[in-house]
Design a protein around this motif. Structure first.
Motif, PDB file in Angstrom:
ATOM      1  N   GLY A 187       0.792  -1.226   0.000  1.00 22.77           N
ATOM      2  CA  GLY A 187       0.000   0.000   0.000  1.00 22.77           C
ATOM      3  C   GLY A 187       0.821   1.270   0.000  1.00 22.77           C
ATOM      4  N   LYS A 188       2.123   1.180  -0.294  1.00 21.95           N
ATOM      5  CA  LYS A 188       2.945   2.385  -0.289  1.00 21.95           C
ATOM      6  C   LYS A 188       2.679   3.188  -1.562  1.00 21.95           C
ATOM      7  CE  LYS A 188       6.868  -0.509  -1.790  1.00 21.95           C
ATOM      8  NZ  LYS A 188       6.423  -1.848  -1.429  1.00 21.95           N
ATOM      9  N   PRO A 189       2.780   4.529  -1.490  1.00 22.29           N
ATOM     10  CA  PRO A 189       2.515   5.347  -2.684  1.00 22.29           C
ATOM     11  C   PRO A 189       3.595   5.151  -3.743  1.00 22.29           C
ATOM     12  CG  PRO A 189       3.338   6.698  -0.883  1.00 22.29           C
ATOM     13  CD  PRO A 189       3.107   5.343  -0.313  1.00 22.29           C
ATOM     14  N   ALA A 190       3.246   5.478  -4.953  1.00 19.15           N
ATOM     15  CA  ALA A 190       4.192   5.314  -6.066  1.00 19.15           C
ATOM     16  C   ALA A 190       5.325   6.328  -5.982  1.00 19.15           C
ATOM     17  CB  ALA A 190       3.450   5.451  -7.396  1.00 19.15           C
ATOM     18  N   THR A 191       5.034   7.542  -5.523  1.00 24.72           N
ATOM     19  CA  THR A 191       6.062   8.580  -5.395  1.00 24.72           C
ATOM     20  C   THR A 191       5.944   9.234  -4.027  1.00 24.72           C
ATOM     21  OG1 THR A 191       4.613  10.247  -6.382  1.00 24.72           O
ATOM     22  CG2 THR A 191       6.080   9.049  -7.878  1.00 24.72           C
ATOM     23  N   TYR A 192       7.010   9.922  -3.618  1.00 20.73           N
ATOM     24  CA  TYR A 192       7.061  10.554  -2.303  1.00 20.73           C
ATOM     25  C   TYR A 192       7.529  12.004  -2.453  1.00 20.73           C
ATOM     26  CZ  TYR A 192       6.657   5.809  -0.558  1.00 20.73           C
ATOM     27  OH  TYR A 192       6.225   4.544  -0.310  1.00 20.73           O
ATOM     28  N   PRO A 193       6.656  12.879  -2.930  1.00 21.58           N
ATOM     29  CA  PRO A 193       7.078  14.286  -3.033  1.00 21.58           C
ATOM     30  C   PRO A 193       7.340  14.837  -1.633  1.00 21.58           C
ATOM     31  CG  PRO A 193       4.719  14.059  -3.428  1.00 21.58           C
ATOM     32  CD  PRO A 193       5.267  12.674  -3.365  1.00 21.58           C
TER      33      PRO A 193
END
Length: 284
Positions: free
Chosen positions: A146-152
């Motif tokens: 469930g981790k996001p695809a990107t981490y701005p």
């Protein structure tokens, strides 16, 4: 004259024996009119009356076929059935049920029982604890779901202590910025609060234009404890003497020192514009 056999003639004086009349196997017993008579222990013949009495006694106590039903037989068997009764009604092939519950007595059983793929609902699991305080552990990145695809990254900062994996010493040339300021690592120093890294920072306060003029200086990087030492001096305008060019050293005053900056003030009495150079040492 020929010999002729003449049958014996029996009369009162010549009576036939039991053998003569074919009764040689009969015992010379007395008789009784009672079928239960055993007087004197002798065996006796039953008279017709004794036979009739025995028949009537048996006939009166007989069990009629109409009354001898399967239910009656079962009821009578139940009164004598059970272990050690000799009926074997509670056995299978001569064994009690306990025999067939023992794994060692079973044949054709598999050597192993590999479980098939299956699942259990949480409510079907018994004996689970009421709470599950987590023990210290970690997970590789591949196990995190469930981790996001990107981490701005959001705008934020970190203290020097929060930064991990930093080198013991930094490049001694440090870092120099476009305005002439910079910093460099001096080395590790034992302090009352443990081993600290001492650094030297430097820079300029440009365009000091007369007595009382002040400028705020922001250090290139913040110290993590009070500054150990600060030095500042003014330098600046050219003047001629004996055909040469020299510099006049002006007075600089320092105020409001914090871990992130300080304020410098022109402490000279003339109004000539000049610059102030500064140096500060402390720990990160």
């Amino acid at each position: 004259m020929a010999n002729v056999d003449v049958p014996s003639i029996y009369h009162t004086a010549n009576k036939p024996s039991n053998a003569d009349v074919g009764l040689s196997n009969l015992q010379n017993w007395s008789y009784s009119h009672s079928y239960t008579d055993a007087t004197g222990g002798a065996t006796k013949y039953a008279s017709g009356k004794a036979v009739a009495d025995a028949y009537n006694a048996l006939n009166s106590s007989k069990l009629n076929a109409a009354s001898y039903t399967a239910a009656d037989v079962l009821a009578k068997l139940k009164t004598v059935g059970g272990a050690a009764s000799g009926l074997d009604a509670d056995l299978l092939d001569g064994q009690h049920g306990d025999y067939y519950r023992a794994w060692a007595n079973l044949t054709g059983v598999p050597a192993a029982f590999p479980p098939s793929s299956h699942a259990h609902t949480w409510t079907s699991i018994t004996g689970k604890p009421a709470t599950f305080p987590p023990s210290s552990h970690s997970h590789p990145w591949s196990e995190v779901t469930g981790k996001p695809a990107t981490y701005p990254p959001a705008n934020h900062g970190h203290s020097w202590e929060e930064i991990t994996g930093k080198p013991e010493l930094f490049n001694p040339t440090g870092e120099t910025f476009a305005d002439g300021s910079g910093w460099t690592v001096i080395g590790k120093v034992n302090t009352p609060n443990g081993v600290k890294t001492m650094i030297l920072q430097w820079g300029w306060a440009r365009g000091m234009s007369g007595p009382g003029t002040t400028k705020y200086i922001t250090f290139p990087i913040a110290f993590n404890c009070p500054v150990e030492q600060i030095h500042a001096q003014g330098t600046g305008y050219p003047w001629n003497t004996s055909g040469g060019t020299s510099s006049v050293i002006n007075v600089a005053q320092i105020h409001s020192v914090t871990t992130v900056g300080m304020r410098v003030q022109d402490g000279d009495t003339d109004s000539t514009t000049f610059d102030i150079s500064w140096e500060a040492t402390g720990y990160i």
